[in-house]
Design an enzyme around this catalytic site. Structure first.
Site, PDB file in Angstrom:
ATOM      1  CG  HIS A 125      41.832  36.482  31.499  1.00 31.18           C
ATOM      2  ND1 HIS A 125      41.149  35.298  31.602  1.00 31.18           N
ATOM      3  CD2 HIS A 125      41.386  37.238  32.538  1.00 31.18           C
ATOM      4  CE1 HIS A 125      40.350  35.341  32.655  1.00 31.18           C
ATOM      5  NE2 HIS A 125      40.465  36.506  33.238  1.00 31.18           N
ATOM      6  CD  GLU A 128      31.315  39.355  33.145  1.00 37.21           C
ATOM      7  OE1 GLU A 128      30.476  38.431  33.325  1.00 37.21           O
ATOM      8  OE2 GLU A 128      32.358  39.433  33.804  1.00 37.21           O
TER       9      GLU A 128
END
Ligand SMILES: Cc1ncc(C[n+]2csc(CCOP(=O)(O)OP(=O)(O)O)c2C)c(N)n1
Ligand SMILES: [Mg+2]
Length: 818
Positions: free
Chosen positions: A594, A527
């Site tokens: 999440h 990322e």
């Protein structure tokens, strides 16, 4: 994984021994005859001169920092100065074979690299061109200062220009190369290929890969060198950058005509220390930094250890490695050994190294050593060396005199910052050429299927159309992406699962058919490098859209978002633009790691535009807006919304292009009794609450969907609250330090007299997000909103609370940090 690459179990399971190729160490053999033939005497002497200039420049800064004066000029510089005394040969040697089209990025210790790159560019450029470049840079502000004091050829003037431009930048002056907004650790001069330098250790790595991707994808000349220190080998983003740079797909899947892997060289200026930590022997386990190349790909990243104390050894390595890069066979890793005689910074007492060690390197000083080599080969005499040293001192003194004067070198006015936080431009395309697309839009299978969908969610009877038949939020995002790909030839989109998978949540389904590999590709699960390379791509002039599957992964790209994406437009004083959109998705049902809404975190970062559409109409119109601009946008989406149709605009989501006006919230339901402001998917809980308030309590709530977090026009909210006198704010972000509190506090200050009571903030609990089945105890629900109004704003007649939204409960929770 693309279906074209077959993973054959028979092959994979065969017993084998993995052989690692040899890694050359300090293999350069000085040979003056060959060197003379290759470079000529003039160039060999110029290398010496450039090193002297850098040494004198850094020595001057050292004197200024430690004694407050140099050559009788007094100055107090309170900012940083990470000097590279001792490392000059590695910087100058590196530039010997670099052209202007070759970019270098660097670190906190890059004064020498910037000077070396600029001095080498000056040697290469035609004088007229040189003059034109200096005249056009910041409307000639920097040139005007040095011109007055200068007599002689343009190349000499250009040297003064560079010395002054860099020094004025270090001193934070308006005539500096970045108008004083970058300072010592960020100074750069892009016209000569000296690109942004980074105060975050290793920060240049993924940005450099993005620049190299820009060159490869858009067929630009030149290579990219990422100059970082040995200490940065411990940084995650550096490893991520190497992984991204070394992907097989450049050779296995990308169009062969494109030219292979992005031309990136990771050059570690290995001075054996990261501040005081000794990398070889203490803080790392590699013993020899070059070893790391062996782990990455079968070519060992073409790694070598090079003797950076000999500028010609470095020049030789760069010349050879550049050929590899231009052939598309990179990336390359270099372990360029060097040594900083100076401390990490002028306050460094060198407590971590012995005097003997410093003396041993001083004895073989890179300038002294190279000078002796030239002298031995009768290219220079001691007197000539003295004369050159004197010339260097005079030049530096002249630059210093100009840079310390506040009259000649003023600072920008404070309100200048306001003008460079965003570029606020609109560009249909970042370059004028035909976009590379594979099929006409109308032949796209997804485009075809969308023609059969209802672009408004409800039928004539107000009933929702079946899910599969409704044009959804996800479809809306797809249309915005597709549009810009057919307009902007520089546009790329990448991230995890972006291609065959169709984007993490199928937003990109249909793009794979339309675009060649290099315009839409999968990346490693990196990322930091996904976002950081987007920065490099964008600051080189290309439009990039990168995707982080879940906004919970923002932390993995923390530095990139906080310090890179957000800051480079302003740190460059507006010289760079950042047409980079970062799509992030707020999850649910997947538990604690999440399913959190991180909008408030992003709201706190100056320099970012932050958007969060909650309807398909806005999803398309806002992504169109983001992809038309030149500013970095963090574009929040919600997994709860991908499937929904358009419920608010009866004419449906237009097929044609349109934009939502930037920073403007929108009224979703008109009312007069209370203003109910929502962010993102919380709109739908807000609407439910508003309906119940009306039905049960005759309270007409005005529902405002914020849509934009930054920039944000408060006028509509102010008007609404003036009318209702009451404000309730709802979002899925955890309540503590939620952006809702900023709005609540601002409204209280802007129109206190109009408020009948305190602004009421309803956020998610300050917990972990629980399992899907328990989410309703975490995210704000309709009942919470109504109970909060009842308990904290005004009693609703006959209302029975089912949750505790009282002030006492708020105080209790805070006491326990929950
Ligand atoms: C991410 C990050 N961590 C720590 C620092 C503080 N810091 C500045 S320079 C430095 C040492 C860097 O060593 P190296 O990369 O070898 O470069 P050198 O200073 O030797 O040129 C440290 C720890 C920083 N700027 N950024
Ligand atoms: Mg170091």
């Amino acid at each position: 994984m693309p279906k074209s690459i077959f993973i054959d179990p028979k092959e994979i399971r065969k017993p084998q021994i993995l052989k690692i190729n040899d890694i050359p160490i300090n293999q350069y053999k000085p040979d003056i005859k060959k060197e003379m033939k290759k470079y000529g005497e003039e160039k060999l002497l110029k290398i010496y001169y450039d090193m002297l200039i850098i040494r004198e420049f850094e020595s001057m800064l050292n004197a200024i920092k430690t004694q407050g004066s140099y050559e009788g000029i007094q100055y107090n510089h309170s900012g940083p100065a990470h000097l590279s005394i001792g490392q000059e040969s590695s910087a100058v040697g590196q530039c010997v074979h670099l052209g202007i089209e070759d970019f270098i990025f660097g670190s906190h210790r890059s004064h020498g690299e910037v000077l070396a790159k600029c001095l080498s560019a000056i040697d290469q450029l035609d004088e007229n061109k040189l003059l034109k470049m200096m005249k056009s840079y910041m409307d000639g502000a920097c040139l005007k200062v040095v011109e007055k004091e200068h007599k002689g050829p343009i190349r000499s003037l250009a040297q003064d220009f560079v010395l002054y431009g860099v020094l004025a930048e270090i001193f934070g002056r308006a005539n500096g190369f970045n108008k004083g907004l970058g300072g010592s650790m960020h100074v750069f001069f892009a016209p000569f290929g000296s690109m942004p330098n980074n105060a975050i250790v290793g920060g240049a790595a993924d940005i450099s890969v993005g620049a190299a991707l820009f060159k490869r994808i858009n067929q630009k000349p030149g290579t990219v060198i990422c100059n970082i220190g040995d200490g940065s080998m411990g940084c995650g983003p550096v490893w991520e950058a190497i992984m991204l740079a070394a992907m097989d797909q450049y050779r296995t899947l990308w169009d062969k005509d494109l030219g292979g892997a992005p031309p990136i060289l990771f050059n570690f200026f290995n001075n054996f220390y990261g501040m005081g930590g000794q990398t070889s022997g203490e803080t790392m386990g590699y013993k020899i930094l070059a070893r790391v190349g062996a782990g990455v790909n079968p070519e060992n990243l073409h790694v070598e250890r090079v003797d950076g104390y000999n500028p010609l050894a470095v020049a030789d390595a760069i010349e050879r490695k550049k050929k590899i890069l231009l052939k598309g066979n990179g990336p390359v890793l270099l372990d360029t050994i060097t040594y900083r005689i100076s401390g990490h910074s002028p306050s460094d007492a060198s407590s971590y190294r012995s005097k003997e060690e410093i003396s041993a390197w001083q004895e073989i000083d890179c300038i002294g050593g190279y000078g002796a080599y030239l002298k031995k080969n009768r290219m220079i005499t001691s007197n000539e060396m003295d004369a050159l040293k004197q010339e260097a001192t005079l030049r530096i003194t002249k630059a210093l005199k100009l840079a310390v004067s506040l009259e000649i070198s003023p600072r920008v006015k404070a309100d200048f910052f306001e003008t460079v936080m965003f570029s606020n431009r609109h560009e249909d395309r970042m370059e004028q050429r035909t976009p590379e697309i594979l099929i006409p839009k109308k032949d796209n299978p997804r485009v075809k299927s969308l023609t059969h969908k209802y672009r408004f969610a409800l039928d004539e009877n107000g009933k929702t159309h079946p899910k599969v038949k409704v044009f959804s939020y996800r479809d809306a995002l797809f249309e915005a992406m597709l549009y810009r790909f057919y307009e902007d030839p520089t546009m790329v989109a990448y991230g995890e699962e972006n291609r065959d998978w169709g984007g993490a949540f199928a937003v990109y389904r249909g793009l794979t058919e339309a675009l060649p590999y290099h315009r839409l590709f999968n990346t490693p699960i990196s990322e930091g490098a996904i976002v950081g390379s987007g920065v490099g791509y964008a600051l080189c002039g290309g439009r990039a859209v990168v995707e982080l599957m879940y906004n919970d992964f923002i932390g993995r790209a923390g530095d990139e978002l906080f310090n890179q994406v957000a800051k480079w437009q302003s740190m460059s004083a507006g010289l760079l633009t950042m047409p980079l959109t970062i799509r992030v998705s707020v999850g649910n049902k997947y538990g604690a790691q999440h399913s959190q809404d991180w909008t408030s975190l992003l709201a706190h970062i100056p320099g970012l535009k932050v958007m969060f559409p909650s309807t398909p109409y806005d999803a398309k119109g806002m992504l169109n807006l983001a992809l038309h601009g030149t500013d970095p946008v963090v574009f929040f989406e919600s997994q709860r919304l991908y499937d929904i149709g358009e419920y608010f605009v009866p004419s449906g989501v237009p097929e044609d292009y349109y934009e939502v006006p930037e920073g403007e919230p929108i009224i979703r339901k008109e009312g007069k009794d209370v203003t109910l402001l929502t962010i993102g998917a919380a709109l739908y809980q807000g609407m439910e609450a508003a309906e119940e308030l009306e039905k049960k309590y005759k309270v007409l709530a005005e529902v405002i969907d914020l849509r934009f977090i930054n920039p944000l026009n408060y006028e509509l909210i102010i008007e609404s609250v003036k009318k209702t006198g009451k404000l309730v704010l709802v979002s899925d972000a955890c309540e503590r330090a939620s952006f809702l509190h900023t709005i609540a506090s601002n409204i209280s200050q802007f129109i206190f007299d109009y408020l009948d009571g305190p602004a009421v903030v309803v956020g998610s609990r300050n917990w972990i997000t629980p399992a899907a089945e328990m989410e309703s105890s975490f995210f704000p629900q309709k009942e919470w909103i109504i109970d909060a109004i009842h308990e904290r704003l005004y009693p609703l007649e006959g209302h029975q609370v089912t949750t505790d939204q009282s002030i006492a409960e708020q105080i209790r929770r805070n006491k326990f940090g929950i």
